[in-house]
Design a protein around this motif. Structure first.
Motif, mmCIF file in Angstrom:
data_model
loop_
_atom_site.group_PDB
_atom_site.id
_atom_site.type_symbol
_atom_site.label_atom_id
_atom_site.label_comp_id
_atom_site.label_asym_id
_atom_site.label_seq_id
_atom_site.Cartn_x
_atom_site.Cartn_y
_atom_site.Cartn_z
ATOM 1 N N LYS A 165 -23.064 -0.377 6.708
ATOM 2 C CA LYS A 165 -22.369 -1.199 7.699
ATOM 3 C C LYS A 165 -22.832 -0.862 9.112
ATOM 4 N N LEU A 166 -22.954 0.429 9.421
ATOM 5 C CA LEU A 166 -23.435 0.833 10.744
ATOM 6 C C LEU A 166 -24.845 0.327 11.006
ATOM 7 N N ALA A 167 -25.711 0.456 10.016
ATOM 8 C CA ALA A 167 -27.094 0.010 10.176
ATOM 9 C C ALA A 167 -27.156 -1.503 10.381
ATOM 10 N N ARG A 168 -26.354 -2.226 9.634
ATOM 11 C CA ARG A 168 -26.327 -3.694 9.750
ATOM 12 C C ARG A 168 -25.814 -4.116 11.123
ATOM 13 N N LYS A 169 -24.768 -3.456 11.604
ATOM 14 C CA LYS A 169 -24.197 -3.807 12.908
ATOM 15 C C LYS A 169 -25.149 -3.456 14.050
ATOM 16 N N LYS A 170 -25.881 -2.338 13.929
ATOM 17 C CA LYS A 170 -26.824 -1.948 14.977
ATOM 18 C C LYS A 170 -27.934 -2.979 15.140
ATOM 19 N N GLN A 171 -28.319 -3.584 14.032
ATOM 20 C CA GLN A 171 -29.394 -4.578 14.070
ATOM 21 C C GLN A 171 -28.871 -5.993 14.305
ATOM 22 N N ASN A 172 -27.569 -6.111 14.520
ATOM 23 C CA ASN A 172 -26.925 -7.412 14.744
ATOM 24 C C ASN A 172 -27.199 -8.390 13.603
ATOM 25 N N LYS A 173 -27.179 -7.880 12.391
ATOM 26 C CA LYS A 173 -27.356 -8.736 11.221
ATOM 27 C C LYS A 173 -26.010 -9.053 10.611
ATOM 28 N N ARG A 174 -25.889 -10.246 10.081
ATOM 29 C CA ARG A 174 -24.676 -10.613 9.369
ATOM 30 C C ARG A 174 -24.834 -10.237 7.903
ATOM 31 N N ALA A 175 -23.727 -10.231 7.202
ATOM 32 C CA ALA A 175 -23.763 -9.910 5.775
ATOM 33 C C ALA A 175 -24.571 -10.962 5.018
ATOM 34 N N ASP A 176 -24.557 -12.200 5.521
ATOM 35 C CA ASP A 176 -25.352 -13.267 4.897
ATOM 36 C C ASP A 176 -26.842 -12.943 4.922
ATOM 37 N N ASP A 177 -27.302 -12.434 6.062
ATOM 38 C CA ASP A 177 -28.729 -12.110 6.207
ATOM 39 C C ASP A 177 -29.153 -11.032 5.209
ATOM 40 N N VAL A 178 -28.338 -9.995 5.108
ATOM 41 C CA VAL A 178 -28.642 -8.905 4.172
ATOM 42 C C VAL A 178 -28.558 -9.411 2.735
ATOM 43 N N ALA A 179 -27.588 -10.267 2.464
ATOM 44 C CA ALA A 179 -27.405 -10.800 1.106
ATOM 45 C C ALA A 179 -28.617 -11.625 0.674
ATOM 46 N N ILE A 180 -29.136 -12.426 1.578
ATOM 47 C CA ILE A 180 -30.308 -13.251 1.245
ATOM 48 C C ILE A 180 -31.520 -12.366 0.956
ATOM 49 N N LEU A 181 -31.725 -11.345 1.785
ATOM 50 C CA LEU A 181 -32.866 -10.449 1.583
ATOM 51 C C LEU A 181 -32.742 -9.612 0.310
ATOM 52 N N CYS A 182 -31.508 -9.333 -0.098
ATOM 53 C CA CYS A 182 -31.283 -8.531 -1.315
ATOM 54 C C CYS A 182 -31.057 -9.391 -2.548
ATOM 55 N N ASN A 183 -31.030 -10.700 -2.374
ATOM 56 C CA ASN A 183 -30.842 -11.638 -3.475
ATOM 57 C C ASN A 183 -29.501 -11.429 -4.190
ATOM 58 N N VAL A 184 -28.445 -11.259 -3.384
ATOM 59 C CA VAL A 184 -27.079 -11.127 -3.898
ATOM 60 C C VAL A 184 -26.168 -12.003 -3.035
ATOM 61 N N THR A 185 -24.888 -12.033 -3.378
ATOM 62 C CA THR A 185 -23.942 -12.800 -2.578
ATOM 63 C C THR A 185 -23.444 -11.972 -1.396
ATOM 64 N N ARG A 186 -22.839 -12.673 -0.441
ATOM 65 C CA ARG A 186 -22.284 -11.996 0.728
ATOM 66 C C ARG A 186 -21.142 -11.074 0.311
ATOM 67 N N ALA A 187 -20.347 -11.497 -0.668
ATOM 68 C CA ALA A 187 -19.241 -10.678 -1.155
ATOM 69 C C ALA A 187 -19.747 -9.356 -1.730
ATOM 70 N N CYS A 188 -20.897 -9.403 -2.355
ATOM 71 C CA CYS A 188 -21.493 -8.186 -2.924
ATOM 72 C C CYS A 188 -21.836 -7.190 -1.811
ATOM 73 N N VAL A 189 -22.348 -7.697 -0.699
ATOM 74 C CA VAL A 189 -22.686 -6.825 0.437
ATOM 75 C C VAL A 189 -21.416 -6.181 0.980
ATOM 76 N N PHE A 190 -20.342 -6.965 1.105
ATOM 77 C CA PHE A 190 -19.083 -6.405 1.580
ATOM 78 C C PHE A 190 -18.538 -5.353 0.614
ATOM 79 N N GLN A 191 -18.735 -5.557 -0.682
ATOM 80 C CA GLN A 191 -18.301 -4.552 -1.662
ATOM 81 C C GLN A 191 -19.097 -3.268 -1.502
ATOM 82 N N TRP A 192 -20.401 -3.393 -1.263
ATOM 83 C CA TRP A 192 -21.224 -2.199 -1.040
ATOM 84 C C TRP A 192 -20.707 -1.411 0.154
ATOM 85 N N GLU A 193 -20.289 -2.131 1.194
ATOM 86 C CA GLU A 193 -19.839 -1.467 2.415
ATOM 87 C C GLU A 193 -18.518 -0.721 2.225
#
Length: 115
Positions: free
Chosen positions: A51-79
């Protein structure tokens, strides 16, 4: 001086008696020491780290989800977790631009022992 006179003096002055002041200072010192010990012993979980790394880079959970080929909810669960399955780490390292070794080290802190 009578008890009533002492109480009135305390009320006018607004100060506590000396014995109570010392006790209060002692409590504050102990609370400060306890909080500093808690801060030192606290390590980031993988979720907090992501979460800290994502916020520092001003990325949304959607951006990370697309790059990881998962849903946005999955990224929030990881966090919210303390451990993530290792097969997701290479994708996360690319998405967040963090070396995979660093992610593995943080991830190992939250891994439960298999006793």
């Amino acid at each position: 001086m009578t008890k009533q006179a002492k109480r009135k003096a305390i009320r006018k002055d607004g100060a506590l008696p000396k014995a109570k002041k010392k006790l209060h200072k002692w409590k504050m010192i102990r609370e400060d020491q306890a909080s500093s010990k808690a801060k030192k012993s606290k390590q980031l979980t993988i979720g907090e780290f992501i979460k800290l790394a994502r916020k520092k880079q001003n990325k949304r959970a959607d951006d990370v989800a697309i790059l990881c080929n998962v849903t946005r909810a999955c990224v929030f669960q990881w966090e919210r977790r303390a451990y993530i399955i290792e097969k997701r780490l290479p994708e996360l390292s690319i998405a967040l631009g963090i070396p995979i070794v660093r992610l593995k080290a943080v991830n190992a802190n939250g891994k439960r022992s298999s006793n």
